[in-house]
Design a protein around this motif. Structure first.
Motif, PDB file in Angstrom:
ATOM      1  N   GLN A 194       0.729  -1.304   0.091  1.00  0.00           N
ATOM      2  CA  GLN A 194       0.109  -0.010  -0.076  1.00  0.00           C
ATOM      3  C   GLN A 194       0.932   1.233   0.019  1.00  0.00           C
ATOM      4  N   ARG A 195       2.020   1.053  -0.006  1.00  0.00           N
ATOM      5  CA  ARG A 195       3.118   2.009  -0.121  1.00  0.00           C
ATOM      6  C   ARG A 195       3.225   3.336   1.019  1.00  0.00           C
TER       7      ARG A 195
ATOM      8  N   SER B 214      -6.715   2.369   2.781  1.00  0.00           N
ATOM      9  CA  SER B 214      -6.035   2.770   1.261  1.00  0.00           C
ATOM     10  C   SER B 214      -6.909   2.069   0.150  1.00  0.00           C
TER      11      SER B 214
ATOM     12  N   GLN C  28      -6.788   1.632  -3.863  1.00  0.00           N
ATOM     13  CA  GLN C  28      -6.061   1.734  -5.035  1.00  0.00           C
ATOM     14  C   GLN C  28      -6.818   2.108  -6.454  1.00  0.00           C
TER      15      GLN C  28
ATOM     16  N   SER D 257      -7.847   7.088 -13.003  1.00  0.00           N
ATOM     17  CA  SER D 257      -7.449   7.824 -11.784  1.00  0.00           C
ATOM     18  C   SER D 257      -7.991   9.188 -11.630  1.00  0.00           C
TER      19      SER D 257
ATOM     20  N   ARG E  76      -2.010  10.209  -3.431  1.00  0.00           N
ATOM     21  CA  ARG E  76      -0.655  10.268  -3.799  1.00  0.00           C
ATOM     22  C   ARG E  76      -0.470   9.313  -5.212  1.00  0.00           C
TER      23      ARG E  76
ATOM     24  N   THR F 191       1.129   7.269  -8.200  1.00  0.00           N
ATOM     25  CA  THR F 191       1.883   6.055  -8.540  1.00  0.00           C
ATOM     26  C   THR F 191       2.880   6.409  -9.696  1.00  0.00           C
ATOM     27  N   ASP F 192       3.853   5.498  -9.801  1.00  0.00           N
ATOM     28  CA  ASP F 192       4.592   5.428 -10.845  1.00  0.00           C
ATOM     29  C   ASP F 192       3.889   5.383 -12.230  1.00  0.00           C
ATOM     30  N   SER F 193       3.066   4.439 -11.993  1.00  0.00           N
ATOM     31  CA  SER F 193       2.142   3.944 -13.314  1.00  0.00           C
ATOM     32  C   SER F 193       1.136   4.684 -13.786  1.00  0.00           C
TER      33      SER F 193
ATOM     34  N   TRP G 198      -3.133   6.577  -5.209  1.00  0.00           N
ATOM     35  CA  TRP G 198      -3.567   5.918  -3.903  1.00  0.00           C
ATOM     36  C   TRP G 198      -4.278   6.969  -3.051  1.00  0.00           C
TER      37      TRP G 198
ATOM     38  N   GLU H 124       4.318   6.750   0.477  1.00  0.00           N
ATOM     39  CA  GLU H 124       5.825   6.890  -0.560  1.00  0.00           C
ATOM     40  C   GLU H 124       5.523   8.268  -1.726  1.00  0.00           C
TER      41      GLU H 124
END
Length: 194
Positions: A35-36, A77, A79, A85, A151, A153-155, A159, A194
């Protein structure tokens, strides 16, 4: 003789003081790499994972929570995948609306205050803390402090985090002061996505 009696009383007083100070809270750092985030919980949290329906689709929600006396400390959390998004802010708005409408509808109140959170890399970002009181029969029954954080994510996904403390059997009308004591501040300040 007087010195030995004094020492015995002093030793007894120290033992009583130390036993009175034994913490009900057993703070521990919890890492949730999936869950970062990293968080500081007052005991070992229970974990729950479920799918929640949202606009005809399923989103994964993860929950870590622990109950200590009249307090429930939790981090939720959600996702949100990259192709959805754009829904992240709508989801937060719906979560906020549900809690705030419940509080106001009960005759309770809501206080919103500017705050900051730090990422795992110690970058600071602005957020808001919501101090919520839920009433019943004209008396405050529950108080809650909650913080929502988005937050990326890189993809390209997002989150959504909800860090909160729910205090049951509340009897204090100054919710901000009641929910700003050290144990609550530690929980919120040591949540690091993160």
């Amino acid at each position: 003789m007087f010195k030995s009696v004094l020492r015995a009383w002093l030793l007894l007083a120290i033992c009583i003081f130390l036993s009175a100070c034994s913490p009900k809270l057993n703070w521990r750092t919890v890492q949730s790499p999936e869950q970062r985030y990293t968080a500081l919980f007052p005991a070992k949290p229970a974990k729950l994972e479920r799918n929640i329906p949202y606009q005809g689709q399923e989103l994964k929600q993860f929950l870590e929570a622990v109950k200590i006396e009249d307090d429930i400390y939790s981090i939720s959390s959600i996702q949100v995948p990259p192709n959805q998004s754009n829904l992240a802010q709508k989801i937060i708005d719906q979560l906020q609306s549900h809690l705030l409408d419940k509080a106001r509808g009960s005759g309770g109140n809501v206080l919103i205050e500017d705050a900051f959170y730090q990422t795992a890399s110690r970058q600071r970002f602005p957020t808001k803390d919501y101090f919520i009181a839920v009433s019943a029969s004209g008396k405050i029954q529950q108080t809650m402090r909650v913080r929502w954080i988005l937050r990326p994510t890189d993809s390209g996904g997002v989150w959504i985090y909800q860090a909160s403390v729910l205090h049951i059997n509340a009897n204090n009308t100054d919710i901000k002061t009641a929910l700003s004591t050290e144990e609550y501040v530690n929980f919120f300040n040591e949540f690091h996505p993160e």
